[in-house]
Structures are given as structure tokens and as C-alpha cells.
Motif scaffolding. Structure first.
Motif, PDB file in Angstrom:
ATOM      1  N   UNK A 404     -36.442  -2.798 -43.951  1.00 17.46           N
ATOM      2  CA  UNK A 404     -35.719  -1.526 -43.757  1.00 17.46           C
ATOM      3  C   UNK A 404     -34.251  -1.814 -43.486  1.00 17.46           C
ATOM      4  N   UNK A 405     -33.400  -0.862 -43.860  1.00 22.18           N
ATOM      5  CA  UNK A 405     -31.981  -1.107 -43.627  1.00 22.18           C
ATOM      6  C   UNK A 405     -31.718  -1.210 -42.125  1.00 22.18           C
ATOM      7  N   UNK A 406     -30.774  -2.055 -41.767  1.00 25.34           N
ATOM      8  CA  UNK A 406     -30.475  -2.241 -40.349  1.00 25.34           C
ATOM      9  C   UNK A 406     -29.524  -1.132 -39.913  1.00 25.34           C
ATOM     10  N   UNK A 407     -29.866  -0.451 -38.810  1.00 21.50           N
ATOM     11  CA  UNK A 407     -29.082   0.729 -38.425  1.00 21.50           C
ATOM     12  C   UNK A 407     -28.004   0.403 -37.394  1.00 21.50           C
ATOM     13  N   UNK A 408     -27.303   1.457 -36.950  1.00 24.28           N
ATOM     14  CA  UNK A 408     -26.173   1.200 -36.062  1.00 24.28           C
ATOM     15  C   UNK A 408     -26.631   0.684 -34.702  1.00 24.28           C
ATOM     16  N   UNK A 409     -27.852   1.005 -34.277  1.00 25.31           N
ATOM     17  CA  UNK A 409     -28.233   0.452 -32.967  1.00 25.31           C
ATOM     18  C   UNK A 409     -28.450  -1.063 -33.094  1.00 25.31           C
ATOM     19  N   UNK A 410     -28.918  -1.514 -34.264  1.00 23.86           N
ATOM     20  CA  UNK A 410     -29.008  -2.964 -34.502  1.00 23.86           C
ATOM     21  C   UNK A 410     -27.601  -3.572 -34.426  1.00 23.86           C
ATOM     22  N   UNK A 411     -26.660  -2.927 -35.100  1.00 22.97           N
ATOM     23  CA  UNK A 411     -25.294  -3.483 -35.146  1.00 22.97           C
ATOM     24  C   UNK A 411     -24.652  -3.489 -33.755  1.00 22.97           C
ATOM     25  N   UNK A 412     -24.908  -2.391 -32.991  1.00 25.93           N
ATOM     26  CA  UNK A 412     -24.373  -2.352 -31.622  1.00 25.93           C
ATOM     27  C   UNK A 412     -24.901  -3.496 -30.782  1.00 25.93           C
ATOM     28  N   UNK A 413     -26.182  -3.789 -30.995  1.00 29.84           N
ATOM     29  CA  UNK A 413     -26.819  -4.819 -30.171  1.00 29.84           C
ATOM     30  C   UNK A 413     -26.467  -6.246 -30.622  1.00 29.84           C
ATOM     31  N   UNK A 414     -26.449  -6.457 -31.943  1.00 29.60           N
ATOM     32  CA  UNK A 414     -26.335  -7.848 -32.423  1.00 29.60           C
ATOM     33  C   UNK A 414     -24.965  -8.194 -33.027  1.00 29.60           C
ATOM     34  N   UNK A 415     -24.176  -7.182 -33.303  1.00 22.63           N
ATOM     35  CA  UNK A 415     -22.846  -7.468 -33.875  1.00 22.63           C
ATOM     36  C   UNK A 415     -21.802  -6.763 -33.011  1.00 22.63           C
ATOM     37  N   UNK A 416     -22.001  -6.864 -31.712  1.00 23.23           N
ATOM     38  CA  UNK A 416     -21.226  -6.082 -30.749  1.00 23.23           C
ATOM     39  C   UNK A 416     -19.706  -6.249 -30.913  1.00 23.23           C
ATOM     40  N   UNK A 417     -19.264  -7.475 -31.062  1.00 25.93           N
ATOM     41  CA  UNK A 417     -17.812  -7.693 -31.153  1.00 25.93           C
ATOM     42  C   UNK A 417     -17.205  -7.004 -32.373  1.00 25.93           C
ATOM     43  N   UNK A 418     -17.956  -7.005 -33.471  1.00 23.56           N
ATOM     44  CA  UNK A 418     -17.427  -6.338 -34.676  1.00 23.56           C
ATOM     45  C   UNK A 418     -17.342  -4.831 -34.444  1.00 23.56           C
ATOM     46  N   UNK A 419     -18.365  -4.276 -33.798  1.00 24.69           N
ATOM     47  CA  UNK A 419     -18.361  -2.838 -33.505  1.00 24.69           C
ATOM     48  C   UNK A 419     -17.210  -2.515 -32.542  1.00 24.69           C
ATOM     49  N   UNK A 420     -17.090  -3.320 -31.509  1.00 26.81           N
ATOM     50  CA  UNK A 420     -16.009  -3.082 -30.532  1.00 26.81           C
ATOM     51  C   UNK A 420     -14.627  -3.231 -31.168  1.00 26.81           C
ATOM     52  N   UNK A 421     -14.519  -4.162 -32.105  1.00 24.87           N
ATOM     53  CA  UNK A 421     -13.221  -4.351 -32.779  1.00 24.87           C
ATOM     54  C   UNK A 421     -12.830  -3.063 -33.501  1.00 24.87           C
ATOM     55  N   UNK A 422     -13.821  -2.361 -34.048  1.00 20.17           N
ATOM     56  CA  UNK A 422     -13.520  -1.081 -34.716  1.00 20.17           C
ATOM     57  C   UNK A 422     -13.056  -0.047 -33.682  1.00 20.17           C
ATOM     58  N   UNK A 423     -13.686  -0.048 -32.501  1.00 17.87           N
ATOM     59  CA  UNK A 423     -13.247   0.869 -31.429  1.00 17.87           C
ATOM     60  C   UNK A 423     -11.797   0.553 -31.055  1.00 17.87           C
ATOM     61  N   UNK A 424     -11.512  -0.733 -30.995  1.00 20.78           N
ATOM     62  CA  UNK A 424     -10.145  -1.156 -30.623  1.00 20.78           C
ATOM     63  C   UNK A 424      -9.129  -0.687 -31.667  1.00 20.78           C
ATOM     64  N   UNK A 425      -9.479  -0.856 -32.943  1.00 20.71           N
ATOM     65  CA  UNK A 425      -8.534  -0.436 -34.001  1.00 20.71           C
ATOM     66  C   UNK A 425      -8.351   1.082 -33.931  1.00 20.71           C
ATOM     67  N   UNK A 426      -9.463   1.816 -33.689  1.00 16.60           N
ATOM     68  CA  UNK A 426      -9.367   3.271 -33.608  1.00 16.60           C
ATOM     69  C   UNK A 426      -8.420   3.671 -32.475  1.00 16.60           C
ATOM     70  N   UNK A 427      -8.550   3.038 -31.310  1.00  9.89           N
ATOM     71  CA  UNK A 427      -7.641   3.463 -30.225  1.00  9.89           C
ATOM     72  C   UNK A 427      -6.214   2.973 -30.464  1.00  9.89           C
ATOM     73  N   UNK A 428      -6.050   1.846 -31.124  1.00 11.60           N
ATOM     74  CA  UNK A 428      -4.708   1.364 -31.496  1.00 11.60           C
ATOM     75  C   UNK A 428      -4.013   2.401 -32.385  1.00 11.60           C
ATOM     76  N   UNK A 429      -4.777   2.987 -33.295  1.00  7.22           N
ATOM     77  CA  UNK A 429      -4.165   3.937 -34.223  1.00  7.22           C
ATOM     78  C   UNK A 429      -3.888   5.286 -33.559  1.00  7.22           C
ATOM     79  N   UNK A 430      -4.601   5.579 -32.467  1.00  6.90           N
ATOM     80  CA  UNK A 430      -4.386   6.884 -31.805  1.00  6.90           C
ATOM     81  C   UNK A 430      -3.175   6.863 -30.879  1.00  6.90           C
ATOM     82  N   UNK A 431      -2.706   5.662 -30.539  1.00 13.80           N
ATOM     83  CA  UNK A 431      -1.624   5.576 -29.535  1.00 13.80           C
ATOM     84  C   UNK A 431      -0.351   6.293 -29.979  1.00 13.80           C
TER      85      UNK A 431
END
Ligand code: GLU
Length: 431
Positions: A404-431
Motif C-alpha cells: 500500500x502507498x505510504x501515507x503522511x503519518x508514515x512520513x511524519x514518523x520515519x522521515x521527520x527531518x524532511x517533513x520538518x524541513x518543509x515546515x521550516x521553508x513554509x515559515x521562512x516564506x511567510x516572514x
């Protein structure tokens, strides 16, 4: 961003080497590691290094061959050359035998030697991987950058090759085609490859088909241009990406019979420079290229993870108003922030280098500027390598959720830094 080469070079440096810096991929890795050692939280999306471990049977084979101490043949261990030829016969149906294969200490070194021995202009699309052009520059070859379009996922179109070649049709040329692509993550359809093959044949181009990411096509469906232009194509590959073994430094080139003269010339240069590739690594590589169930499973799960993560990262960027294509292979994205230029300008960000430096400085997200890939300095493009996660852990977890395709909860759990990096870019762009 600090560079590694700070001092002015001595004047007696070779002209082609003066001003050359440490390659952008390796430089960002060293800068990221230094910042990490200094205690800063860094999201390592710079160097394109596989997050996955070397498959177990391949590691075991390396251990079992630690005692192999002899210099091996310049062209490579016969058994390995046979295993690589079989691999390409299985995957591409092209007729190779052990004599078609050249083994080297990384495909990067083989590319350099190819450019050294082949007298011709280098044709590469912009964007292209960071080292093709510097290698040509060191050797003194002409570099011809061919335009691409973001609307076409930065792919080199046959019309551009045609347009370039028609004014001087007999000039010798080497074109490098890389797919799945670094930096865009895109790849070519069979029809596109057929068209490129038609033009390459018409102008007798030598095609270096850099397929180092072939096994990381997210659907496992890489098709080589060698199927359509066997006589002029060299396929580049190696263990670095699909086998998680970048630091092992093992690359391969597969030649058609018609280009054996190039293989032989490269081997002569190899014999006068690196002698032969590390013996234990070559023995272990035989195991890697022989395949089998365990390696198939490893690859299937690697692809599932990369596919889910690449798609997720692209979606996140698209939602931020950044222009980026969905990746089809490898572990790269090449987003363009040009739509946000007014906002960037207010913050003094005018070039891709500024963008990359500010992003690293403000958020700890390490990337590589588009300029290093041959894009105009003012274009706000970056390369993101979505590799900052524990691949061993993610593979075990993915294997527990097969089919089955791996969902976002999988990515949150196992690829945390990549997910967080996207959060960081999003807040960088909102500044
Ligand atoms: N190919 C990888 C990259 O583009 C790293 C290896 C290298 O550049 O030598 O990041």
C-alpha cells in the motif's frame, strides 16, 4: 555561505584549475556537518547521498572479501564485468558481455576519463548535475549548455540538440543525458528517448547515458536510450545510489562494441592513474549485481519510500506557491521560487545563492543553489535532496506495510527531518 577555498590560488596553478572550488555537493555537506557540530539544527537536503543502508548480503560479501589484496585488472574483476553485463542484458535487453564493461572508482571518475579521452564538445542541458561542466573545464573541452524549460520538467528536448548540431553537423560531440534526473527528479518517456536517439544517430553523437539512478525510478521502470541507439550509447551506473554505497566508490560504464576503442583508451588512462578499483569492493559488487529476492525487496521498499516522500515534498512546495514538478525517480526536487521574487527582493534575496544561504542561515535547511547546476544566477532555483532520514529504520517499517502507498503519518514518523524541513521553508516564506 562560507566556502572551503578562501585564499587566492598561487599563480602557477594550471589555468583550467584556477578558481575551481570544491564541488557544490561536497561543499554543502562539509558546511552542514560543521554547523551541526557547532550545535545548530541542520536539515541535510544538500548532498545527494542515499539514506538507505547497503543491503545485507552485499555487506556480508564485503566482509568475506576483506582479505582480497591483489591489484585487480585495470578494466575490472572479470566476474564483476560479467555480472554487470548480465544485469544490463536482463534490464535492457541490450547485448553486452564482460568485455563491454569498464569498472572504476565511482562513475564520476569514469566520466572524467571519458571526457579526457574523447575529443569533442560537451553538450549538456541546463540544469545538469554539478560536475559534468567542471570536468570539461578542467580538461579544456568546450561546454555547450542546451536550454530546457521548467514547463517540460527541465528535460533536454531533441529539437534543442538538433538546433545546436545543424550549423556544424560533423563536429564531434558528447552529450550527457541523465535520468532519472539530478537535479529535477524527472525522467524521459520511451518516445522522448527514441526521438533523442534519432537525432543522436543523425549527428553521430556519443551519448553518455548517466543512469546512476535507474534502479531508483519510483515505479521501477527505467528504460535506457541504449535500446534505441545502442551503437552510440555508453551507460553509466554504479553502486552509489541504488545500493546505498556512495562511499564505496564503485562505478561502471557499459559500451557497445562500436565504442570499444573508447573503452580501451579509458583503460590506458586508468592504468596510469588509479591502477584498478578497490578489490574487496569489486567482489562485493558481484553480489549486488547478481540481484535476488532480498535485493529486489530492498529496492521495492526504497522506491516506495522515495515515491511517497518525493510526492509529499513536491505538494508541500506547490502549496507554498513554489513551482516544482512531481518527481519520477531518484531523490531530488528542483523548485523554482521565482513567483515569490517580490517577497524575496524585500529581504535582499536576489540570486539562488542568496536564497540558499538565507535558508540555511535562518532555518538550518541545507540545499544547493540552481546556479551550481548551470542555471542563471538570478533565477531562484534550488536543489533539494530528500534524503535526511534514517533509511534503515524506514525500510523496516515500510516492509511491515507492504502493498500500500505510504501515507503522511508514515512520513511524519520515519522521515521527520524532511517533513520538518518543509515546515521550516513554509515559515521562512511567510516572514
Ligand atoms: N551525486 C551526488 C549529488 O549530486 C553526490 C556525489 C557527488 O557529487 O560527487 O549530490
Amino acid at each position: 555561505m562560507k566556502t572551503l577555498n578562501k585564499k587566492a590560488p598561487p599563480v602557477n596553478l594550471n589555468l583550467n584549475v584556477r578558481g575551481l572550488r570544491v564541488s557544490a555537493t561536497l561543499q554543502i555537506n562539509e558546511v552542514s556537518d560543521r554547523l551541526h557540530r557547532e550545535g545548530k539544527k541542520i536539515y541535510k537536503l544538500g548532498l545527494g547521498q542515499s539514506p538507505f543502508p547497503v543491503p545485507n548480503p552485499v555487506c556480508e560479501e564485503l566482509k568475506a572479501n576483506a582479505h582480497q589484496k591483489a591489484y585487480l585488472p585495470v578494466k575490472g574483476l572479470r566476474e564483476l564485468r560479467g555480472a554487470v553485463a548480465d544485469y544490463y542484458r536482463r534490464s535492457e535487453g541490450v547485448d553486452y558481455n564482460p568485455d563491454s564493461i569498464l569498472v572504476g572508482p565511482g562513475s564520476k571518475e569514469l566520466m572524467f576519463i571519458l571526457q579526457l579521452v574523447y575529443y569533442g564538445d560537451l553538450l549538456i542541458p541546463t540544469p545538469s548535475w554539478v560536475s559534468y561542466a567542471p570536468q570539461a573545464h578542467i580538461i579544456g573541452r568546450h561546454i555547450r549548455w542546451l536550454p530546457t524549460s521548467i514547463n517540460n520538467c527541465w528535460k533536454l528536448m531533441p529539437e534543442e540538440i538538433e538546433r545546436h548540431c545543424q550549423s556544424d553537423p560533423d563536429r564531434p560531440r558528447l552529450v550527457i543525458l541523465n535520468y532519472p534526473n539530478n537535479p529535477s527528479g524527472c525522467t524521459y518517456t520511451s518516445d522522448e528517448l527514441k526521438e533523442i536517439a534519432r537525432v543522436a544517430k543523425k549527428y553521430s553523437l556519443v551519448v553518455l547515458s548517466d543512469e546512476i539512478y535507474a534502479e531508483l525510478h519510483h515505479q521501477g521502470r527505467n528504460v535506457s536510450i541504449a535500446r534505441y541507439y545502442p551503437e552510440g550509447t555508453i551507460i553509466g551506473g554504479g553502486l552509489s545510489k541504488w545500493c546505498g554505497a556512495g562511499g564505496w566508490r564503485l562505478g561502471t560504464f557499459a559500451f557497445p562494441r562500436s565504442l570499444n576503442w573508447l573503452l580501451d583508451a579509458m583503460a590506458s588512462v586508468a592504468s596510469e592513474t588509479y591502477t584498478s578499483t578497490s578489490a574487496p569492493i569489486q567482489y562485493a559488487a558481484v553480489r549486488a549485481y547478481s540481484g535476488g529476492l532480498e535485493i529486489e525487496e530492498y529496492l521495492a521498499n526504497s522506491r516506495r519510500i522515495l515515491k511517497a516522500l518525493g510526492k509529499y515534498m513536491a505538494r508541500r512546495l506547490q502549496k507554498m506557491g513554489v513551482s516544482v514538478s512531481d518527481p519520477r525517480g531518484a531523490f531530488y526536487l528542483f523548485p523554482n521560487f521565482n513567483a515569490l521574487r517580490p517577497l524575496m527582493k524585500e529581504r535582499g534575496i536576489l540570486t539562488s545563492r542568496d536564497l540558499c544561504a538565507e535558508l540555511l542561515n535562518e532555518t538550518g535547511v541545507a540545499t544547493i543553489p540552481g546556479e551550481a547546476f548551470g542555471r542563471p544566477a538570478e533565477e531562484l532555483t534550488l536543489r533539494i535532496s530528500y534524503v535526511d532520514f534514517d533509511g534503515a529504520r524506514a525500510l523496516v517499517a515500510a516492509a511491515q506495510e507492504p502493498d500500500k502507498p505510504l501515507n503522511s503519518s508514515f512520513l511524519n514518523q520515519y522521515c521527520t527531518n524532511c517533513v520538518e524541513a518543509m515546515d521550516q521553508i513554509a515559515s521562512f516564506l511567510k516572514k
